[in-house]
Structures are given as C-alpha cells and as structure tokens.
Design a protein around this motif. Structure first.
Motif, short mmCIF file in Angstrom:
data_model
loop_
_atom_site.label_atom_id
_atom_site.label_comp_id
_atom_site.label_asym_id
_atom_site.label_seq_id
_atom_site.Cartn_x
_atom_site.Cartn_y
_atom_site.Cartn_z
N MET A 12 53.15 26.37 36.87
CA MET A 12 53.97 27.02 36.41
C MET A 12 53.66 27.41 35.44
SD MET A 12 55.36 28.06 39.33
CE MET A 12 56.73 28.83 39.22
N SER A 13 53.90 29.29 35.56
CA SER A 13 53.48 29.73 34.14
C SER A 13 55.18 31.47 34.74
CB SER A 13 52.20 30.50 34.32
OG SER A 13 51.84 30.92 35.51
N ILE A 14 54.27 31.71 33.53
CA ILE A 14 55.48 33.68 34.30
C ILE A 14 54.57 34.70 34.31
CG2 ILE A 14 57.44 32.93 32.68
CD1 ILE A 14 57.45 34.49 30.98
N TRP A 15 54.65 35.48 34.85
CA TRP A 15 54.07 36.35 35.53
C TRP A 15 51.67 36.99 35.93
CZ3 TRP A 15 56.80 38.55 30.87
CH2 TRP A 15 58.54 38.44 30.95
N ILE A 16 51.55 35.79 35.23
CA ILE A 16 50.18 36.05 36.02
C ILE A 16 50.00 34.22 35.53
CG2 ILE A 16 49.15 37.97 34.45
CD1 ILE A 16 48.48 36.42 31.98
N ASN A 17 49.18 33.94 36.57
CA ASN A 17 48.42 32.38 36.62
C ASN A 17 47.12 32.29 37.31
OD1 ASN A 17 47.60 32.09 39.47
ND2 ASN A 17 50.56 32.40 39.14
N GLU A 18 46.21 31.53 37.15
CA GLU A 18 44.98 31.06 37.56
C GLU A 18 44.75 32.50 39.12
OE1 GLU A 18 43.31 27.43 36.58
OE2 GLU A 18 44.90 27.04 37.07
N SER A 19 45.56 32.62 39.61
CA SER A 19 44.80 33.29 40.87
C SER A 19 45.17 34.89 40.22
CB SER A 19 45.85 32.92 42.33
OG SER A 19 46.92 33.02 42.02
N SER A 20 45.69 35.33 39.30
CA SER A 20 46.19 36.94 38.89
C SER A 20 44.58 37.58 39.58
CB SER A 20 46.67 37.34 38.15
OG SER A 20 48.12 36.25 37.91
N LYS A 21 45.12 38.56 39.68
CA LYS A 21 44.23 39.44 40.24
C LYS A 21 43.54 41.15 39.64
CE LYS A 21 43.00 38.71 45.43
NZ LYS A 21 43.67 38.40 45.52
N VAL A 22 42.57 40.82 38.28
CA VAL A 22 43.35 41.49 37.14
C VAL A 22 41.90 42.36 37.06
CG1 VAL A 22 43.00 42.04 34.78
CG2 VAL A 22 44.09 39.53 35.85
N LEU A 23 42.74 43.60 36.96
CA LEU A 23 41.62 45.25 36.31
C LEU A 23 41.18 45.26 35.14
CD1 LEU A 23 42.79 47.28 39.35
CD2 LEU A 23 40.66 46.56 39.56
N VAL A 24 40.65 46.33 34.76
CA VAL A 24 40.75 46.68 33.74
C VAL A 24 40.66 48.21 33.42
CG1 VAL A 24 38.88 46.38 31.48
CG2 VAL A 24 39.41 44.14 32.97
N GLN A 25 41.10 48.75 32.59
CA GLN A 25 40.52 50.62 32.70
C GLN A 25 40.50 50.70 31.45
OE1 GLN A 25 45.46 50.87 33.70
NE2 GLN A 25 44.84 52.76 33.96
N GLY A 26 39.44 51.68 31.24
CA GLY A 26 38.72 51.83 29.95
C GLY A 26 37.28 50.61 30.19
N ILE A 27 36.71 50.48 31.70
CA ILE A 27 36.03 48.72 31.35
C ILE A 27 34.40 49.23 31.29
CG2 ILE A 27 35.29 49.49 34.10
CD1 ILE A 27 35.83 46.07 34.48
N THR A 28 34.15 50.40 31.13
CA THR A 28 33.14 50.71 31.01
C THR A 28 33.11 51.46 29.39
OG1 THR A 28 33.11 53.36 31.40
CG2 THR A 28 32.20 51.45 32.65
N GLY A 29 33.84 50.91 28.45
CA GLY A 29 34.11 51.91 27.14
C GLY A 29 33.50 50.27 26.59
N GLY A 30 33.13 50.95 25.17
CA GLY A 30 32.71 49.23 24.63
C GLY A 30 33.66 48.44 24.33
N GLN A 31 34.85 48.49 23.72
CA GLN A 31 35.85 47.59 23.91
C GLN A 31 36.24 46.98 25.46
OE1 GLN A 31 38.54 46.53 21.02
NE2 GLN A 31 36.87 47.41 19.83
N GLY A 32 36.70 47.65 26.13
CA GLY A 32 37.00 47.52 27.69
C GLY A 32 35.70 46.70 28.03
N THR A 33 34.51 46.91 27.89
CA THR A 33 33.44 45.44 28.58
C THR A 33 33.05 45.07 27.51
OG1 THR A 33 32.00 47.93 28.89
CG2 THR A 33 30.86 45.70 28.84
N PHE A 34 34.00 44.59 26.50
CA PHE A 34 33.41 43.32 25.58
C PHE A 34 35.15 42.91 25.81
CE2 PHE A 34 35.06 41.14 21.66
CZ PHE A 34 34.38 40.51 21.65
N HIS A 35 35.83 43.14 25.62
CA HIS A 35 36.39 41.82 26.36
C HIS A 35 36.97 41.80 27.85
CE1 HIS A 35 38.78 41.74 22.95
NE2 HIS A 35 38.49 43.15 22.49
N ALA A 36 36.49 42.57 28.69
CA ALA A 36 36.30 41.88 30.41
C ALA A 36 35.72 40.74 30.35
CB ALA A 36 35.81 43.22 30.85
N THR A 37 34.84 41.09 29.43
CA THR A 37 33.45 39.44 29.39
C THR A 37 33.82 37.93 29.22
OG1 THR A 37 31.57 41.27 28.71
CG2 THR A 37 31.11 39.30 28.07
N ARG A 38 34.93 38.49 27.79
CA ARG A 38 35.87 37.01 27.42
C ARG A 38 36.58 36.97 28.75
NH1 ARG A 38 32.48 39.06 23.61
NH2 ARG A 38 31.52 37.60 24.79
#
Lengths: 309, 405
Positions: free
Chosen positions: A1-27
């Motif tokens: 268990m865990s709190i608030w997020i777990n392996e099945s959480s589906k995540v959106l990235v706001q600002g995904i096309t920006g430099g930071q957004g793409t870099f961290h979405a990748t990581r």
C-alpha cells in the motif's frame, strides 16, 4: 500500500510539450509511471514520444481526463501560468470524476495567485494539491513504481517508511539515509516550502496513519512559519506510529527584517529550536544531526519492536 | 523573497491609492532638506532616515569613518530650520544601527522631511500574508508607536485580527468591527474604514507581501493618517509590476548577493570559515547545521539551484573565495537533475580558474555520483571525496582546524 498514488495511477502532464515537461515525462515513464497523456493549450492532437509509448496531447484538462480517465496531473508550466493550470485541473477533475490529485512542481508562483488557487480548491473535497515549488510525490513499487515529479527515482525502494518534507534535495538525503539502514519507503512527498501551498504535514500524517503498510514516518521541516509546530501538536493526539523529525536551518542567521508584522503573526518565530522543542514535546524522535536520520530511525524501529537491530 | 521599498516610496504609493498621509519631501542632501522645510510651511516637521529596516526612531547613528556616535534616534522632530539642518547633517552619510538592521547597520543616503501633525492617539495597522490561514491577515491595535512585538507577547488580546477571503476581500462588516474594537467613532471610524478598504485593494492589486503602518494616527480633528509605511512586495509577482524596478535601491542590497542571483545562485554571507556549495536550499541549510554540529562555522549559505552549469559553479567558487575568512570548502551535491560528473568537471575547471588554495571536501550522492568521484580522483586537483554528509563535515572541519590560527 501507499498513499495517494500507486502503480496503477494514471498520470497526465500539464506542459508536456515544453522542455521541462518532456524531460520529466520521459523520466517518469522510464521509472514505470503510467503517463497517459499531456495537456498544452493549442497543441491538442500532437503526440509525444516517451520510452515504450507515445502519448496524446490535449488542449484542455477536461478533454484529457475524459479521454484517458486519469487520476493525477503533474504541472510543469511556467510560474505566471501555473496557478491557472492548477485551477483548470481542479475544475476538470472535480466535474468529471469528483476527485483527483494535482502535483505542481513549478516554483516562483505569485503568493496571491496561490491564495486564490488554494481557496478555490478548498471548496472541492475530492481534490488534493501537492506543492507548488516541490519535488513531487513517489511511491516505489516492486518493479518500478509511480513517480510524479522531478526526484531521482532510482534512489528509492519499496518499503515501510513514509517521508514528508518541505525541501527538495534534503528529501533525497532523507531517502538515502533510510536506504543506508536498509529501509525502503511507502510514499515520499515533497510538500514544498512556499508560504501558501496545498497539502501540508498534517494531511500527509493523517494519510500515513490510515496506511497499514507505513510503519514509521520521517518528517523534514524548515525554519519559518508554524506548520511543524501544528503538525507536532496534531500528531501527539492523532498519530500512533513513530515519527523521526529534523528541521533544517538551526544555523541560519535571523533574517534582517523590515517590520514586526511577520514576527507577531502567531507568537512563534519559526526558529529551528522552537520546532525541535515542539517535536520533542509531542513525542517525535528528533535527529538534530541530519546525517543521523538513518541511525535515529533504526533505534526508533528497534524500540518500537519493529526491527531486530 | 520580498522586495522592500523606502518609507518615502511607500507614501507615494499611498498617495496614489488615496490612503491619507502628511505632505512630505524626499531629500538626499542637507540643502534639499532645508528647501523641503521651507516649502512644507509647517512649523514642526519630522526628519526621517530612510533605510530598509524598522526601529529607526530608537536607532543610533554612527560616523562611518570614525565609528563615533553622531546622534541617538534616526527619526527626529524638528521645531525650527536650524534643527532640520542639524538633524539632516547627523543623519545623511552616517550609519544607522537599529534592532532590525543588524549590528553593521545601514548607510543613510535618503531622508524624508514630513509635515508634522497634531496626534491624539497612535495605532498600529498591518496587512500581511498569513501562511497558516491561506489568506491576507489584517492586524490592528490601539497600542501603536511602541514596540508592537512586546504588545503581542504580553497582551495578545490588544491585537485585533481579520482575514480576507481567497479573492482578497474582507468579510462584510469586518472593517467596521475592527474600527469598533479600536474604539473609533464618527469621522475617525469612517476614515479608518475607507483607509482599510484602500489598503486591502492596494495589497492585492500591487502584490504586496506586507504593509505595516506604525503609527497610524488619529489627529485632533479625528482624521486617520498613515504616519509610517513599510511595504514589501512579493518578488514572484514582479513580472506583472514593471513599475517596481525604479523603486529598487541597490545600495540596500548586498552587491555579492545580486551578482550571485544573476548566475542563478542564492548566496548569503555568514561569519564562519567553512565555505559551502550545495544544491537545494534545504540541503544547504542542513549542511551548515552539520558543519556546526561537528565544531565548525559555516562561512556562507550557497544554493547553486537546479539549473547549475560550469559557468555558475565557477561563479560560485569565485564568490565563496572572495570572503577572506574562508579556510576550506565543503561541496555537497545530491544529484537529481544535476549530474555529479558535470559538477565534478566544473569544480576542476573552476578551481583552476579561480586558483583554489584552500582544502576542498566533496560529497556526491545521487545521479552519477560514482562517475563524479572518479573524475575528481583522476584529476590533479587536491580534493577529499567522501560518501556521506557526516564524513564531509568531519573532513572539512578537521582540514580547517588550526588553519590561519
């Protein structure tokens, strides 16, 4: 268990096309986070290539949530647009699902923007904001896990310690110390150190209290404000698991002040000494030496009968 | 971080916003002060030192060359032209030390000559961001003009509070209730309510982080006048307030801190002998704490930030070494986005460029820490590499003990 997020959480990235957004979405995707899409106004219909998958970009959070059924959104948009991005995410989650987690990494958001933002979200019981100006939240898993933020994923491992911190790299230090004594984490949350932010220490403690897999918590504060004192007082009455606490800034010089208002606002002055005393008074095990957080954790676990030695 | 302005600038803003203030003139020379006195046509004027620190009235002015005490009190009431001249001479170009200025005090380059007024009572009024309530807090007290912090400690019930809603509006009736709790009636109450409304909307529209008026006075004819103004702005909002740029007084800021900021560094000089270079503010504070716990004294706080590169790290080393007290440097990097091997190469280049001559201890953890350590160990640089924060602090304290003694 865990709190608030777990392996099945589906995540959106706001600002995904920006430099930071793409870099961290990748990581995040590399770590194992289920990144299901992103939002950048005006770039709807594009696709962003992440490790092992390509994800769609939407113009609005409403579209993105409707299409992907996401549970979580992480924000990497510039400071001047970030508060609007938080409000958009909150409205969309609230309307479509009645719940959602928003993690805002952006630093430098105007304080009054955050007051409006936090006020807006306080009307929505199902919406939780973490941040802004924080490293994010991570739940390490058996294989990978769910990382929503900018922390280095590989320093974590699944375990039984919850970590809450106002700081960025100091959170990583705390993680490294739990790892150094052979303890992993359930969930680590960087709540950020801005004057006005979403989730606080008490919210995190309350969630860790309910999480059966979390057996102890490491709490890292910083000088300023009275959040640590309030959390300590709350924990004394409401938290049954051991807490190990550290406050950064014992050697920081008292800042040159311009007026008296900040100091008289709540009686306390937010010094490290005051916070350590509040911790001790509440039965929190303190590590005055941040390089000893791991050692204190071990002794506390042994004392609580949670570990042999 | 807050952006501070002088009282005279704050009063100009008050005038623009319709908050009642006395007439006054900003001066930088004694001649200007005398002209101001003549133009104000008020027999009694206040001669007020302008620095970015409170407690001016109870401060002490010292000559910067001899260190001799020039005058007690940085705010003086002058009853004649001669007194204006004397006070102005004793203030301008001298160092004002107050409870809030730090022991080194601040050079006074600016003066404000303000028309006097008949004071029936002094109040305290402040607006600021309340981080626990997520709102703007208004505080008022009948105990103005005195040490309000003492009032807060001894008689907290003498401080009346009200909070705005998230949009920055006081609840209906809160202004009137606050006026009542201050014992204001008639024109004074009306005048207070109007002023408070203007201050709250100014706080929001100009993105303030604090507005403090101590004292706020009631005059003999019942008017409410802001006799003081201390204003700080939220720097995060400076992008939407370009007018702030011309209010900035660079002489109030540390030159080296401005230079550090330009390179994305956050630097604060301290009094110790161990220089610190760390990524992240929390970890930087924690590193200072550990140095102290192991018997050392940090020479500075330095957070290289998340976007550090070779140039900014070189600048950082240069800034640390400008401080002649520095006898050793501890580098503590927890790699996340920053890679330790990049930092290692930058350290080698920077140490060559700035001519590093003091012991250096480097602790790497996180992203590419092993590569970083190898880069340092394979270089010709004299450096001690360690794996933990405790080892790092111990090593740098040991390396600096007795140095220069």
């Amino acid at each position: 268990m865990s709190i608030w997020i777990n392996e099945s959480s589906k995540v959106l990235v706001q600002g995904i096309t920006g430099g930071q957004g793409t870099f961290h979405a990748t990581r995040m995707a590399e770590y194992g986070t289920d990144v299901v899409g992103g939002v950048t106004p005006g770039k709807g219909g594009q696709v962003v290539d992440l490790p092992g998958r390509s994800v769609p970009v939407y113009d609005t959070m409403g579209q993105a949530i409707s299409e992907t059924d996401a549970d979580v959104s992480v924000i990497y948009v510039p400071a001047r647009f970030a508060a609007a991005a938080i409000v958009e995410a909150a409205d969309a989650f609230n309307e479509i699902k009645g719940e959602g987690l928003i993690v805002c990494i952006t630093e430098g958001i105007p304080t009054l923007d955050m007051i409006r933002c936090v006020g807006h979200i306080s009307e929505m019981p199902g919406i939780r904001l973490i941040g802004p100006n924080c490293p994010g939240i991570i739940t390490p898993g058996e294989n990978g896990g769910c990382k929503v933020g900018i922390m280095p994923g590989y320093i974590h491992a699944k375990g039984r310690i919850g970590i809450i911190s106002k700081s960025g790299t100091l959170t990583y230090e705390a993680v490294a110390q739990t790892m150094g004594v052979g303890e992993g984490q359930t969930t680590c949350i960087g709540i950020g150190g801005d004057p006005i932010s979403g989730t606080g220490f008490i919210d995190c403690l309350a969630a860790f209290e309910e999480d059966p897999d979390t057996e102890a918590v490491v709490m890292i504060g910083e000088i300023g404000g009275t959040a640590e004192e309030e959390a300590a007082a709350w924990a004394a009455d409401n938290f049954s698991k051991p807490i190990i606490g550290f406050v950064a800034g014992a050697t920081a010089p008292p800042g040159k002040r311009m007026g008296h208002a900040g100091a008289i606002i709540s009686g306390g002055k937010g010094t490290a000494d005051e916070k350590f005393s509040a911790f001790e008074k509440a039965g929190i095990h303190i590590a005055r030496d941040p390089s000893k957080i791991g050692e204190v954790l071990v002794s506390v676990l042994v004392e609580a009968g949670l570990r042999e030695s | 971080m807050g952006v501070n302005i002088h009282e005279y600038q704050g009063k100009a803003l008050f005038r623009e916003e319709g908050v009642a203030v006395q007439e006054g003139v900003h001066c930088t020379t004694v001649d200007q002060a005398l002209e101001a006195y003549d133009s104000l046509g008020s027999k009694v004027v206040a001669v007020k030192s302008q620095i970015h620190a409170g407690g001016r009235g109870k401060g002490y002015l010292y000559c910067p060359d001899t260190g001799d005490l020039q005058m007690e009190g940085g705010v003086k009431i002058a009853l004649s032209r001669d007194e204006v001249e004397t006070y102005s001479k004793n203030i301008l170009g001298n160092i004002l030390v107050t409870k809030q200025s730090g022991p080194e005090g601040k050079m006074v380059n600016n003066l404000y000559i303000e028309a006097g007024c008949e004071i029936a009572h002094e109040y305290y009024l402040a607006l600021l961001v309340d981080r626990e309530e997520d709102a703007i807090l208004v505080m008022a007290s009948t105990e103005g003009g005195v040490d309000i912090e003492e009032v807060a400690e001894t008689t907290p019930q003498a401080i009346h509070k009200a909070w705005t809603d998230p949009s920055g509006k006081l609840p209906t009736g809160a202004d009137s209730a606050m006026a009542d709790s201050l014992g204001l009636t008639g024109v004074s109450k009306e005048s207070f309510i109007e002023m408070l409304g203007r201050l709250v909307s100014m706080f929001v529209s100009r993105d303030c982080s604090m507005v403090e008026i101590n004292p706020l006075v009631r005059t003999g004819d019942g008017a409410m006048i802001a006799l003081d103004s201390k204003i700080s702005f939220d720097d995060n909002a400076s992008f939407r307030h370009p007018w702030r740029a011309e209010m900035r007084d660079m002489s109030e800021e540390e030159e080296v801190e401005i230079r550090a900021n330009k390179s994305g560094l956050s630097y604060v000089k301290l009094d110790g002998n161990i220089g610190c270079l760390v990524n992240g503010a929390g970890l930087a504070m924690a590193s200072m704490d550990v140095i102290k716990l192991y018997g050392g004294e940090p020479a500075n706080f330095l957070d290289i930030g998340g976007g550090a590169n070779k140039e900014s790290i070189t600048t950082a080393f240069g800034i640390i070494l400008e401080d002649s007290n520095v006898e050793g440097i501890l580098v503590n990097i927890f790699g996340g986005i920053i890679r330790c091997d990049m930092v290692a190469r930058s350290i080698i280049d920077a140490s060559r460029e700035v001519g590093l001559s003091v012991p250096l201890v480097v602790r790497f953890s996180g992203t590419n820490h092993e590569e970083g350590r190898e880069v340092l160990e394979e270089s010709s640089l004299e450096v001690t590499t360690v794996g933990t924060l405790a080892d790092g602090a111990q090593a740098i304290v040991a390396a600096t003990v007795g140095v220069g003694a």
